[in-house]
Design a protein around this motif. Structure first.
Motif, short mmCIF file in Angstrom:
data_model
loop_
_atom_site.label_atom_id
_atom_site.label_comp_id
_atom_site.label_asym_id
_atom_site.label_seq_id
_atom_site.Cartn_x
_atom_site.Cartn_y
_atom_site.Cartn_z
N ALA A 360 0.95 -1.33 0.00
CA ALA A 360 -0.04 -0.10 -0.06
C ALA A 360 0.71 1.42 0.02
O ALA A 360 0.59 2.32 -0.56
N SER A 363 1.65 3.66 -2.81
CA SER A 363 0.48 4.71 -3.30
C SER A 363 0.87 5.93 -2.63
O SER A 363 0.21 6.97 -2.70
N PRO A 365 2.02 7.97 1.48
CA PRO A 365 1.87 7.56 2.82
C PRO A 365 0.49 7.48 3.48
O PRO A 365 0.38 6.78 4.59
N ALA A 366 -0.30 8.10 2.85
CA ALA A 366 -1.86 8.03 3.41
C ALA A 366 -2.19 6.52 3.40
O ALA A 366 -2.95 6.10 4.44
N PHE A 367 -1.76 5.78 2.42
CA PHE A 367 -2.22 4.38 2.44
C PHE A 367 -1.52 3.57 3.42
O PHE A 367 -1.94 2.59 3.78
N ILE A 369 -0.53 4.60 6.32
CA ILE A 369 -1.28 4.88 7.55
C ILE A 369 -2.56 4.21 7.67
O ILE A 369 -3.04 3.49 8.47
N LEU A 370 -3.38 4.25 6.41
CA LEU A 370 -4.72 3.73 6.59
C LEU A 370 -4.64 2.21 6.54
O LEU A 370 -5.48 1.44 7.40
N SER A 371 -4.03 1.44 5.79
CA SER A 371 -3.85 0.19 6.04
C SER A 371 -3.28 -0.52 7.27
O SER A 371 -3.51 -1.36 7.83
N PHE A 373 -3.05 1.17 10.25
CA PHE A 373 -4.18 1.57 11.14
C PHE A 373 -5.40 0.53 11.20
O PHE A 373 -5.70 -0.06 12.24
N SER A 374 -5.77 0.14 10.03
CA SER A 374 -6.83 -1.02 9.81
C SER A 374 -6.13 -2.15 10.22
O SER A 374 -6.91 -3.03 11.09
N TYR A 375 -5.19 -2.72 10.04
CA TYR A 375 -4.70 -4.17 10.45
C TYR A 375 -4.53 -3.99 11.82
O TYR A 375 -4.70 -4.81 12.73
N LEU A 377 -6.31 -2.30 13.91
CA LEU A 377 -7.83 -2.41 14.49
C LEU A 377 -8.10 -4.08 14.63
O LEU A 377 -8.60 -4.69 15.49
N LEU A 378 -7.86 -4.61 13.41
CA LEU A 378 -8.18 -6.06 13.28
C LEU A 378 -7.29 -6.87 14.34
O LEU A 378 -8.05 -7.83 15.00
N LEU A 622 -4.06 -1.99 19.68
CA LEU A 622 -4.23 -1.05 18.47
C LEU A 622 -2.55 -0.33 18.17
O LEU A 622 -1.89 -0.63 17.35
N VAL A 655 7.33 7.39 7.25
CA VAL A 655 6.18 8.16 7.77
C VAL A 655 5.43 7.27 8.61
O VAL A 655 5.07 7.54 9.73
N ASP B 536 -9.33 0.79 0.58
CA ASP B 536 -7.90 0.73 0.02
C ASP B 536 -7.97 0.15 -0.88
O ASP B 536 -7.39 0.47 -2.06
N VAL B 655 -2.15 14.68 2.97
CA VAL B 655 -1.90 13.02 3.38
C VAL B 655 -2.87 12.86 4.66
O VAL B 655 -3.63 11.95 4.66
N VAL B 659 -5.87 10.54 4.67
CA VAL B 659 -6.24 9.43 5.88
C VAL B 659 -7.70 9.70 6.50
O VAL B 659 -8.45 8.83 6.75
#
Lengths: 695, 695
Positions: A360, A363, A365-367, A369-371, A373-375, A377-378, A622, A655, B536, B655, B659
């Motif tokens: 991810a 693409s 730094p935003a991705f 962070i998003l991915s 952060f999501s993992y 949470l999981l 998390l 990042v 994502d 960014v 997010v």
């Protein structure tokens, strides 16, 4: 079956503690006797040692004042206000136990820093000879800390109970350990990440320096940070968890059958066996000549676990303890291992989540962070299921023994999870030692091959960290659950003494419970936010200082022989800032507990603790896992994947790593301590909340 | 005092609903009658309208299948399994109510899309004449949605209760609304962010195109997304909250005194007055020629609130309702306003947090994320305190009225917070309409001045959004608390009918409750993580498609007249992907509820719902506020602060915004719906959990 008295077991516990301390001394001198000759490394090592001691000294001064104030408050108010006429002596003993808790924990931290700042040099030098000697120097250095922490904590709890003869005093001791841990872990966490982030941000990103370039004014502070945050802070944190789990178990065991009951005996027996297993695990840890350090660390952990399971079963058979309680402990041990493995899944660079985050990152730094952060949470799911199942199963295993045994079972499962804490600390302290060794090898100019060896050792440390962190967060989760049980015991004991009505339950449908719960949810969030903002602010100060030095010290940019940066100034900024930023965060946690208690009474506190546990576990898991995941994703990219060093993915992964640093090393692990502090304050103030509350 | 029957009030409620629908029709034709002439805009507007309808059509097909399956399951199992012999008819009615709920909610969504895709064109054209006409087109377009949603929801609830004569059937209706909301809000949220992120990432960052450049293949999908996510999704979400809060209040009111009791009358009276106040608020909304659109929106909200407070007080006086219950409602209303103001503090670009994040962005994206995330965590505190205080105070205000009235008071405070929901939806739908208008003005080449006007209108929409979001999350929080109360009512009603033992409390110290609680904490985390990972993954697919078109369509890069991108393909990817990614997330929530219920029984479900509320509120508040904060920090930098456009701070702020997008528009607001779905399933399955559970 042999009948054994509580006192006998307590004396055995003291002897095993002494053995642990003896082993610590032996390991200490072993590490110290390892050869070292490089003058440059010795010099830098000395800088680090001095920096760490500067921080510790300043921290302990602040802490001493804090402790003095709390001790006076204890004498006035706890366990019962002096005007209630329920014994001035018990208040004095409580204060003494409290001070004793802070002193022992501080001592363990000091010992840890002492050995870590020797072992780092030895490990760096030994790396010239290969993986094996360097690993042994790092591991045995860490083991000094492990033995010291567990030895002193078991010794302290045993002595307090034997001398004072009151389980509440153990809570006071535990509170001492917690308040120290709050300073050491949260303060140290702010220190280490301030230095780490600033050094990277200016050094690597802006100026293009390598990690650990001695021209970077923050480089020593960064290495000091590893010691004060990851060694001393982590040690204090686990000292705290270990003591808290014993205290909770002891309060409930005492409530069930008095101070000389078999349950109390069992708590000491199991804790002592846990320490003994860790001693054996540490003593037998070995690595082949070109062995895999990660495997070596993990296998010693599993060996320790197995020894603990067998020895406790044996003691249960011989001394006729309850098998059901042994079962609860075993459940904790098994689930702890499983949780460790699942958190390893989310952070190991051989597993899909790390690859997905690295992918991810292509693409931007935003991705990342998003991915990530999501993992993150999981990743909370398996751990939370593990904790929930452990609590449920250990309760039901023990409930048939009688009223109150279910909750006692939960506290014993926490004790089971923490039984191998000596081993965990050894592994955990190993990490920063070899990380430091890497820095020293770099700064000492030992060449690529030696650095590669220290890199391998360092990476093993990171992998093992995931497992041990999963273990310690889950154990802390179960411990705070049992502290909730301890709180209820305390409330009912006080209520009975004061002739007041106790409480039978914490009903979620009771509005004061619900009120406390919702406020409780906010506290770990606010606490961790304040710590992270503290890092942010402090790092900005240090970045400015690095710029100042870089621009104003002649010859520094060009690396001239005599141009030395002012390392001390950076250490000073990190130290002052961390203590300054920590205090408001700690106060928010403490003041909100007191406010909720006086507004809603003991029921609201029951809800408040539950809310703290709910959001605290979520955020801690998390943050720790997302942080570890980002760290390893960066390393995975740096190893040449997804474009490798210098690629878009690499910049994005950096990042992620920078965001993850305060997540995993400042806020995440400090939440445990915050919840423990809040739980202990609640138990200690239970009488006051019973007597004076608005609702 | 005039004695009024429940039936009379119900009929009045139906009349007021009809009035609202009439107003919606009037506003609709007003908006439609506004002038529009630009062919280019009409063409693009048509693309958007078609795209939105494509999504809606596909979504409703999936939903129809889902609804059919659930309806069959309801007939077999709910409210009681058909083999239990407790009346097949009530199961049929339940299924009918369920289907009715989905249909009405779908209808409201459809109406919203219909008007939004007209109003965007009208607002764009009107912007050529100034702020005032453009504002009115946008606001009245939004108001159509507001009136339609609240009109149909009140109508639906009233009809279901009157026809079926059973409060449980209202829960079925509410469940229908929730399942639709799950698709509309979460699915639409994935759609809109997929398109938004992809369009920005490739268009702005990679290719250097302006926002809304018609050469960008994802530009239409992006504008469609605003409609399906922010208009239809948001409408379904608030339809759901509104119905759920009425259902919870009705279930408890019925349990307290039967279907014809004064409490039931009061619920309808207050709901009808809320709608009436919103109608007045909408009808009187005005803006001066060069007035401030943000102020105009906020002042209509406050006017509506005041009218509601006065009219309910009047009705209470005239019809002799309980003043205490009015008090609870008023507390909800006041605290809702305060929470709105505090969440405005954390996201408004005139306030310190936005400045601090913009300032931190100068050091790079990691600091944008760290500071924004930290402020997001801090922002949860005032809202959680507000919810906790509202629950506590409204409980104690109403508790003296008798057993069960405390909990009923909480449900009425939620009703109070949601009373002005018609106004909230109008404001909320205004946002995407003027956002679209901005895009159309850009694509239609209306020039800088017109775009500046639409920008001003858009920015007002963002500010207002913060307040209304704070309101709706808090109201949802109180609603789910009252759904917990409704769950308990349902359990005890079923237990009495079946001759089983009911429950008196949800004791945190009961291990099944605790077990449920800890698992419950994980669910909103996992649910939101799956949605974000869905965005994502989906965005990666769309980015690839944009690249493909950019490279393969001749003349597209150079903006040649005949070179048109294939907009439909991007819309198709967003549609297919969003439905595909949504289903597993929804299943996790549903399956875990059922699993916990059959393992731990109704007590575990009590804990489970509490855990959901605890972590759900925390995450929803964190994500919504952090997302809004990042969005506005970016805008603040773009306005020329901290280096302005193109600076390091700007890149970092972008960014943060990226997010924040799925935080605030996908995951955050979907959590409400997830908790409502889980709560309703729990209530509906309560009999089954009572009959068949492991513990």
């Amino acid at each position: 079956m042999i009948d054994i008295t509580t006192q006998t077991v307590q004396i055995l516990a003291i002897l095993i503690s002494a053995l642990a301390l003896g082993v610590a001394v032996w390991l200490y001198s072993w590490v110290k006797s390892q050869p070292s000759s490089n003058a440059r490394i010795a010099e830098i090592g000395e800088y680090i040692r001095q920096g760490a001691n500067t921080f510790l000294g300043r921290e302990y001064v602040v802490l001493a004042r804090f402790t003095a104030i709390i001790a006076v408050l204890i004498v006035i108010f706890l366990p019962k206000p002096i005007w209630s006429g329920h014994g001035f002596a018990s208040n004095i003993w409580m204060a003494v136990a409290y001070i004793f808790g802070t002193v022992l924990s501080a001592l363990a931290g000091k010992i840890g820093i002492q050995i870590a700042t020797i072992a780092n040099i030895k490990a760096a030098e030994a790396a010239q000879k290969g993986v094996k000697p360097s690993f042994m120097a790092g591991f045995r250095g860490g083991a000094v800390m492990g033995m010291a922490v567990v030895g002193t904590s078991l010794l302290g709890v045993t002595l307090v109970l034997m001398v004072v003869g009151d389980a509440s005093a153990v809570l006071g001791f535990s509170f001492g350990a917690s308040s120290l841990a709050l300073f050491a872990k949260a303060g140290g966490g702010i220190f280490t990440k301030t230095a780490d982030i600033s050094a990277d941000l200016v050094g690597k990103v802006e100026l293009g320096l390598e990690e650990d370039d001695p021209r970077n004014p923050a480089v020593i502070a960064d290495n000091v940070g590893d010691n004060v945050g990851d060694v001393a802070g982590m040690g204090a944190d686990l000292f705290d968890s270990n003591v808290a789990s014993m205290s909770a178990a002891l309060v409930m065991a005492t409530a069930l059958g008095g101070l000389q009951s078999k349950n109390v005996t069992m708590v000491f027996a199991y804790a002592a066996i846990g320490l003994l297993s860790s001693i054996i695990g540490v003593a037998t840890a070995r690595i082949g000549k070109d062995g895999d350090p990660g495997k070596a660390l993990n296998s010693s952990t599993y060996v320790t676990t197995a020894i603990f399971a067998v020895l406790t079963a044996l003691s249960t058979y011989i001394f006729g303890f309850e098998w059901r309680i042994w079962g609860a402990t075993a459940v904790g041990l098994i689930v702890g291992t499983i949780i460790g493995i699942t958190s390893d899944y989310f952070t190991n660079d051989a597993k899909p989540p790390v690859h997905a985050v690295a992918e991810a990152s292509k693409s931007g730094p935003a991705f990342t962070i998003l991915s990530g952060f999501s993992y993150g949470l999981l990743s909370t799911l398996p751990a939370l299921i593990g904790i929930a199942v452990t609590a449920l199963v250990s309760y039901y295993i023990c409930a048939p023994l009688g009223d109150g045994y279910g909750m006692f079972g939960i506290s014993m499962s926490a004790l089971g999870m923490l039984s191998i804490v000596g081993m965990i600390i050894s592994n955990d302290a190993y990490g920063p030692i070899v990380d430091n060794a890497r820095g020293l090898a770099e700064m000492g100019g030992f060449g690529e091959k030696v650095i590669a060896i220290t890199d391998e050792l360092d990476s093993a440390g990171n992998t093992v960290k995931a497992v041990t962190k999963g273990f310690s967060i889950s154990a802390a989760g179960l411990t705070v659950i049992s502290l909730l049980g301890a709180f209820m015991s305390e409330v009912n004991t006080s209520a009975a003494e004061l002739g007041l009505k106790g409480i039978e339950n914490f009903d979620i449908m009771d509005p004061t419970v619900f009120f406390g719960l919702i406020i409780g949810v906010a506290i770990p969030a606010v606490f961790s936010a304040m710590l992270m903002l503290g890092v942010d602010k402090n790092a900005q100060r240090m970045v400015a200082e690095i710029h100042r030095q870089w621009d104003s010290i002649p010859g520094l940019k060009d690396g001239k022989e005599n141009a030395k940066p002012d390392y001390d100034k950076c250490i000073d900024i990190a130290t002052t800032g961390s203590l300054k930023e920590l205090i408001p965060a700690g106060l928010v946690a403490i003041v909100s507990t007191i406010a909720v208690g006086f507004i809603g009474g003991v029921s609201a506190i029951g809800g408040f603790l539950t809310g703290n546990i709910a959001s605290g576990l979520l955020l801690a898991l998390l943050m720790s896992n997302a942080g570890g995941l980002w760290d390893n994703s960066k390393k995975y990219v740096e190893a040449g994947n997804c474009g490798g060093k210098g690629s878009t993915a690499h910049k994005a992964a950096v990042v992620g790593d920078t965001v993850g640093d305060p997540f995993k090393d400042t806020a995440g692990p400090s939440i445990n301590t915050q919840i423990t502090v809040v739980s202990l304050i609640s138990s200690l103030l239970s009488t006051l909340f019973l007597l004076y509350s608005f609702f």
